[in-house]
Design a protein around this motif. Structure first.
Motif, PDB file in Angstrom:
ATOM      1  N   ARG A  32      44.650 102.147  21.540  1.00 18.38           N
ATOM      2  CA  ARG A  32      43.837 102.635  22.653  1.00 18.38           C
ATOM      3  C   ARG A  32      42.218 101.945  22.637  1.00 18.38           C
ATOM      4  O   ARG A  32      41.737 101.650  23.319  1.00 18.38           O
ATOM      5  N   ALA A  33      41.986 101.982  21.018  1.00 22.63           N
ATOM      6  CA  ALA A  33      40.612 101.614  21.057  1.00 22.63           C
ATOM      7  C   ALA A  33      40.447 100.110  21.150  1.00 22.63           C
ATOM      8  O   ALA A  33      39.251  99.484  21.633  1.00 22.63           O
ATOM      9  N   SER A  34      41.352  99.383  20.794  1.00 23.57           N
ATOM     10  CA  SER A  34      41.053  97.967  21.332  1.00 23.57           C
ATOM     11  C   SER A  34      41.798  97.298  22.328  1.00 23.57           C
ATOM     12  O   SER A  34      41.722  96.327  22.786  1.00 23.57           O
ATOM     13  N   GLU A 125      54.211 104.214  31.201  1.00 25.50           N
ATOM     14  CA  GLU A 125      53.546 105.454  31.005  1.00 25.50           C
ATOM     15  C   GLU A 125      52.514 105.375  29.789  1.00 25.50           C
ATOM     16  O   GLU A 125      52.666 106.104  28.539  1.00 25.50           O
ATOM     17  N   VAL A 126      51.642 104.453  29.955  1.00 25.21           N
ATOM     18  CA  VAL A 126      50.421 103.891  28.998  1.00 25.21           C
ATOM     19  C   VAL A 126      49.357 104.961  29.250  1.00 25.21           C
ATOM     20  O   VAL A 126      48.677 104.820  30.125  1.00 25.21           O
ATOM     21  N   SER A 127      49.128 106.028  28.153  1.00 25.53           N
ATOM     22  CA  SER A 127      47.749 106.902  28.244  1.00 25.53           C
ATOM     23  C   SER A 127      46.747 105.974  27.538  1.00 25.53           C
ATOM     24  O   SER A 127      46.915 105.752  26.130  1.00 25.53           O
ATOM     25  N   TYR A 128      45.963 105.281  28.135  1.00 26.26           N
ATOM     26  CA  TYR A 128      45.105 104.247  27.749  1.00 26.26           C
ATOM     27  C   TYR A 128      43.693 104.401  27.268  1.00 26.26           C
ATOM     28  O   TYR A 128      43.053 103.422  26.409  1.00 26.26           O
ATOM     29  N   ASN A 143      42.969 112.284  30.383  1.00 29.52           N
ATOM     30  CA  ASN A 143      43.984 111.594  29.593  1.00 29.52           C
ATOM     31  C   ASN A 143      44.676 110.731  30.615  1.00 29.52           C
ATOM     32  O   ASN A 143      45.810 110.908  30.923  1.00 29.52           O
ATOM     33  N   PRO A 144      44.021 109.887  31.594  1.00 26.89           N
ATOM     34  CA  PRO A 144      44.604 109.071  32.501  1.00 26.89           C
ATOM     35  C   PRO A 144      45.876 108.273  32.031  1.00 26.89           C
ATOM     36  O   PRO A 144      45.646 107.717  30.933  1.00 26.89           O
ATOM     37  N   ARG A 145      46.864 107.918  32.784  1.00 28.21           N
ATOM     38  CA  ARG A 145      47.845 107.328  32.463  1.00 28.21           C
ATOM     39  C   ARG A 145      48.401 106.316  33.308  1.00 28.21           C
ATOM     40  O   ARG A 145      48.314 106.637  34.813  1.00 28.21           O
ATOM     41  N   TYR A 177      44.103 104.319  41.991  1.00 28.26           N
ATOM     42  CA  TYR A 177      43.341 103.396  41.148  1.00 28.26           C
ATOM     43  C   TYR A 177      41.785 103.830  41.463  1.00 28.26           C
ATOM     44  O   TYR A 177      40.958 103.681  40.543  1.00 28.26           O
ATOM     45  N   ARG A 178      41.508 104.190  42.961  1.00 34.02           N
ATOM     46  CA  ARG A 178      40.031 104.248  43.088  1.00 34.02           C
ATOM     47  C   ARG A 178      39.474 105.463  42.830  1.00 34.02           C
ATOM     48  O   ARG A 178      38.364 105.768  42.297  1.00 34.02           O
ATOM     49  N   GLN A 179      40.373 106.518  42.631  1.00 39.05           N
ATOM     50  CA  GLN A 179      39.692 107.950  42.287  1.00 39.05           C
ATOM     51  C   GLN A 179      40.252 108.382  40.881  1.00 39.05           C
ATOM     52  O   GLN A 179      39.409 109.181  40.355  1.00 39.05           O
ATOM     53  N   ASP A 180      41.199 108.032  40.263  1.00 38.91           N
ATOM     54  CA  ASP A 180      41.715 108.543  39.189  1.00 38.91           C
ATOM     55  C   ASP A 180      41.783 107.503  38.139  1.00 38.91           C
ATOM     56  O   ASP A 180      42.251 107.922  36.963  1.00 38.91           O
ATOM     57  N   ARG A 181      41.331 106.274  38.141  1.00 40.70           N
ATOM     58  CA  ARG A 181      41.334 105.368  37.195  1.00 40.70           C
ATOM     59  C   ARG A 181      39.932 104.808  36.961  1.00 40.70           C
ATOM     60  O   ARG A 181      39.607 103.602  37.208  1.00 40.70           O
ATOM     61  N   PRO A 182      39.140 105.789  36.680  1.00 39.55           N
ATOM     62  CA  PRO A 182      37.558 105.239  36.289  1.00 39.55           C
ATOM     63  C   PRO A 182      37.442 104.106  35.284  1.00 39.55           C
ATOM     64  O   PRO A 182      38.337 104.322  34.326  1.00 39.55           O
ATOM     65  N   ILE A 183      36.532 103.383  35.295  1.00 38.61           N
ATOM     66  CA  ILE A 183      36.435 102.228  34.345  1.00 38.61           C
ATOM     67  C   ILE A 183      35.462 102.770  33.326  1.00 38.61           C
ATOM     68  O   ILE A 183      35.189 101.971  32.234  1.00 38.61           O
ATOM     69  N   LYS A 184      34.994 103.942  33.684  1.00 38.48           N
ATOM     70  CA  LYS A 184      34.029 104.573  32.468  1.00 38.48           C
ATOM     71  C   LYS A 184      34.500 105.999  32.233  1.00 38.48           C
ATOM     72  O   LYS A 184      34.776 106.603  33.471  1.00 38.48           O
ATOM     73  N   ASP A 185      34.560 106.493  31.121  1.00 37.27           N
ATOM     74  CA  ASP A 185      34.747 107.992  30.847  1.00 37.27           C
ATOM     75  C   ASP A 185      33.729 108.614  31.688  1.00 37.27           C
ATOM     76  O   ASP A 185      32.290 108.427  31.297  1.00 37.27           O
ATOM     77  N   PRO A 186      34.188 109.456  32.490  1.00 41.33           N
ATOM     78  CA  PRO A 186      33.126 110.314  33.487  1.00 41.33           C
ATOM     79  C   PRO A 186      32.207 111.077  32.733  1.00 41.33           C
ATOM     80  O   PRO A 186      31.208 111.585  33.156  1.00 41.33           O
ATOM     81  N   VAL A 187      32.606 111.600  31.334  1.00 40.65           N
ATOM     82  CA  VAL A 187      31.674 112.332  30.715  1.00 40.65           C
ATOM     83  C   VAL A 187      30.517 111.379  29.770  1.00 40.65           C
ATOM     84  O   VAL A 187      29.479 111.460  29.866  1.00 40.65           O
ATOM     85  N   THR A 188      31.182 110.735  28.839  1.00 39.16           N
ATOM     86  CA  THR A 188      30.487 109.902  28.225  1.00 39.16           C
ATOM     87  C   THR A 188      29.735 108.739  28.565  1.00 39.16           C
ATOM     88  O   THR A 188      28.974 108.136  28.137  1.00 39.16           O
ATOM     89  N   ARG A 189      30.666 108.271  29.759  1.00 37.69           N
ATOM     90  CA  ARG A 189      30.177 107.018  30.522  1.00 37.69           C
ATOM     91  C   ARG A 189      30.412 105.776  29.765  1.00 37.69           C
ATOM     92  O   ARG A 189      29.979 104.599  29.660  1.00 37.69           O
ATOM     93  N   LYS A 190      31.259 105.921  28.673  1.00 37.95           N
ATOM     94  CA  LYS A 190      31.776 104.571  27.882  1.00 37.95           C
ATOM     95  C   LYS A 190      32.814 104.094  28.703  1.00 37.95           C
ATOM     96  O   LYS A 190      33.795 104.519  29.246  1.00 37.95           O
ATOM     97  N   PRO A 191      32.718 102.622  28.447  1.00 41.90           N
ATOM     98  CA  PRO A 191      33.740 101.951  29.246  1.00 41.90           C
ATOM     99  C   PRO A 191      35.273 101.968  28.722  1.00 41.90           C
ATOM    100  O   PRO A 191      35.468 102.302  27.528  1.00 41.90           O
ATOM    101  N   GLU A 192      36.177 102.035  29.832  1.00 45.74           N
ATOM    102  CA  GLU A 192      37.470 101.893  29.234  1.00 45.74           C
ATOM    103  C   GLU A 192      37.881 100.438  29.114  1.00 45.74           C
ATOM    104  O   GLU A 192      37.885  99.730  30.117  1.00 45.74           O
TER     105      GLU A 192
END
Length: 506
Positions: A32-34, A125-128, A143-145, A177-192
């Motif tokens: 997940r990290a890389s 089924e990748v929890s990414y 924990n989006p997947r 994709y639009r609603q449940d796959r954010p490009i940043k963590d909604p809390v920390t705002r760190k990128p996915e």
């Protein structure tokens, strides 16, 4: 129709892909990290570049695998996935290519061996997210997947959201994709990292059993999807129905586009990063980047033209019709680049040069920028548009042809200079040339167009019969009123899809 349950749909796709060369993976192999499937990244490098890997290990004796992954991640974040896949990266003393594309010919066994070393893997089924958390750890659980992720040598190239047609449509996948796959963590705002534009997967597919849509940039509610459908037989949107109950209408996606050779070709010779710079009233410049992934009709027509040329050889003419707004310029660029890189079985180039005839100067820079991303070399594309220094257009054209410049761009007004060039250097007539005539504009109906028609007819298959003349209809823009998903109806050996006519002549 095949079993409508989403799990069955997913499994059918995986089984079809693994039957054609993909490896099946598990979510536990994903880091997940890389955002990498590290087993494949390291495995490919060891197999394809054993000497370089050994040299790298000697320079990094402490945990060379961990160091290599760190350097790969750093380069992905700096240059982006497409650039790293195409051109690799350098570490002190060593250059690593992270993907091997199909050689233009089979003369080099080492290149073929590296190509066969590529590892294509489909993972369900990748929890990414590296920021995943359970409920209570600072808020709601997160924990989006993703239903499927496609990796090439451990590097993510595509994601898929699947929806069973009886319960949900492709619109539901888009909404997810639009609603449940954010490009940043909604809390920390760190990128996915997997979903970040340029750094993560290159394209995201919304797939149902009936339709496909795709986007190259996730942007929350502003995410824009394009259809990736074949079009119906009647010329409408969507896809023809599945041929039988055991198959799917969208099977072309994993059977054709995701076929290993085809997918590697998409990565190597279709995708490109378009950059457009604009300037506001105050002189401030901004650059917009768009990752261009071919629409299905573009992918199909370029492949069909290339395959027909390989099978039939020089001396044939093809008419291609394109609806307005369907990406004609990119189709021309892809076709020109691939024709310029065609080789016969004996390793000789099929064409000395590819000549693109157009009256749009914007195509000059666009072609050069697009081709540079594939080649990383200047001088591959040469425009002949005006007198330069002491050289006339005909002299420039003769020089470009004599030096076997890969792609030459001329305006319809300049094309008659080819007559002068052939008069001055008659040996040029011994070469093989492919001509792509961009015929969308009315300027191609005058004397310049007549000379173009005369030259192509004389150099091609001209006889006394009218059937072998290049007609006025063939020389003018055909803009159909059908839907961009419309399939390509072949007629008399031609390919009808885009408003260009591709003529191959000696």
């Amino acid at each position: 129709m095949a079993d409508s349950r989403e799990a069955r749909f997913q499994q059918d796709i995986i089984e079809a892909m693994t039957a054609h060369g993909w490896k099946a993976g598990t979510a536990s192999g994903y880091d997940r990290a890389s955002a990498l499937y590290t087993e494949d990244l390291l495995g490919y490098v060891r197999e394809a570049w054993p000497e370089r890997w050994e040299k790298f290990c000697k320079a990094n004796p402490q945990a060379p695998e961990r160091v290599f992954v760190q350097k790969a991640v750093r380069e992905l974040e700096r240059a982006g996935t497409l650039e790293v896949l195409r051109h690799g990266f350098k570490v002190p003393g060593v250059k690593f290519d992270l993907c091997s594309f199909q050689p233009d010919h089979g003369m080099n066994p080492d290149s073929l061996a590296r190509y066969r070393a590529n590892r294509l893997r489909v993972v369900p089924e990748v929890s990414y997210s590296p920021h995943a958390r359970e409920k209570g750890q600072g808020g709601e659980s997160y924990n989006p997947r993703l239903d499927l992720v496609l990796f090439v040598n451990g590097i993510p190239t595509a994601t898929l959201e699947l929806k069973s047609q009886f319960k949900q449509t492709v619109e539901n996948a888009k909404r997810q994709y639009r609603q449940d796959r954010p490009i940043k963590d909604p809390v920390t705002r760190k990128p996915e990292p997997l979903l970040t534009f340029k750094r993560g997967a290159l394209v995201h597919f919304a797939v149902s059993q009936a339709e496909v849509a795709m986007t190259t940039k996730l942007a929350g509610k502003d995410t824009f999807f394009l259809p990736f459908n074949r079009g119906t037989e009647e010329g409408g949107a969507g896809n023809p129905p599945a041929p039988d109950e055991a198959s799917y209408a969208t099977a072309y996606l994993w059977e054709e586009v995701f076929a290993p050779d085809a997918w590697l070709k998409v990565l190597g010779r279709f995708l490109h990063l378009e950059k457009k710079t604009t300037e506001d009233f105050h002189g401030r410049r901004t650059t917009k980047e768009t990752l261009i992934f071919p629409r299905y009709h573009q992918w199909e027509v370029v492949n069909r033209l290339v395959q027909a040329t390989l099978a039939e050889g020089p001396g044939r003419r093809y008419l291609v019709q394109h609806s307005a707004g369907s990406g004609k310029s990119n189709s021309i660029a892809w076709c020109a680049h691939q024709l310029a890189n065609l080789y016969a079985e004996d390793g000789t180039k099929l064409f000395n040069s590819v000549i693109v005839v157009t009256d749009r100067t914007v195509l000059d820079s666009q072609l050069q920028e697009t081709i540079y991303q594939f080649e990383h070399a200047h001088g591959v594309v040469r425009p002949i548009t005006r007198d330069v220094g002491n050289q006339s257009k005909s002299e420039q054209l003769a020089e470009a042809l004599a030096s076997n410049t890969r792609i030459i761009i001329v305006t319809i007004q300049t094309f008659p200079a080819l007559f002068d060039a052939l008069d001055k250097r008659p040996q040029l007539a011994e070469g093989y040339y492919a001509v792509i005539a961009d015929e969308a504009h009315s300027s191609q109906t005058g004397s310049s167009a007549s000379k173009l028609k005369a030259l192509l007819a004389a150099a091609g298959e001209a006889t006394e019969g009218d059937d072998n003349e290049i007609s006025a209809e063939m020389m003018k823009w055909s803009n159909w009123s059908g839907h961009p998903d419309k399939p390509h109806n072949g007629g008399s050996g031609g390919v009808h899809d885009q408003e260009d006519s591709t003529s191959v002549f000696r």
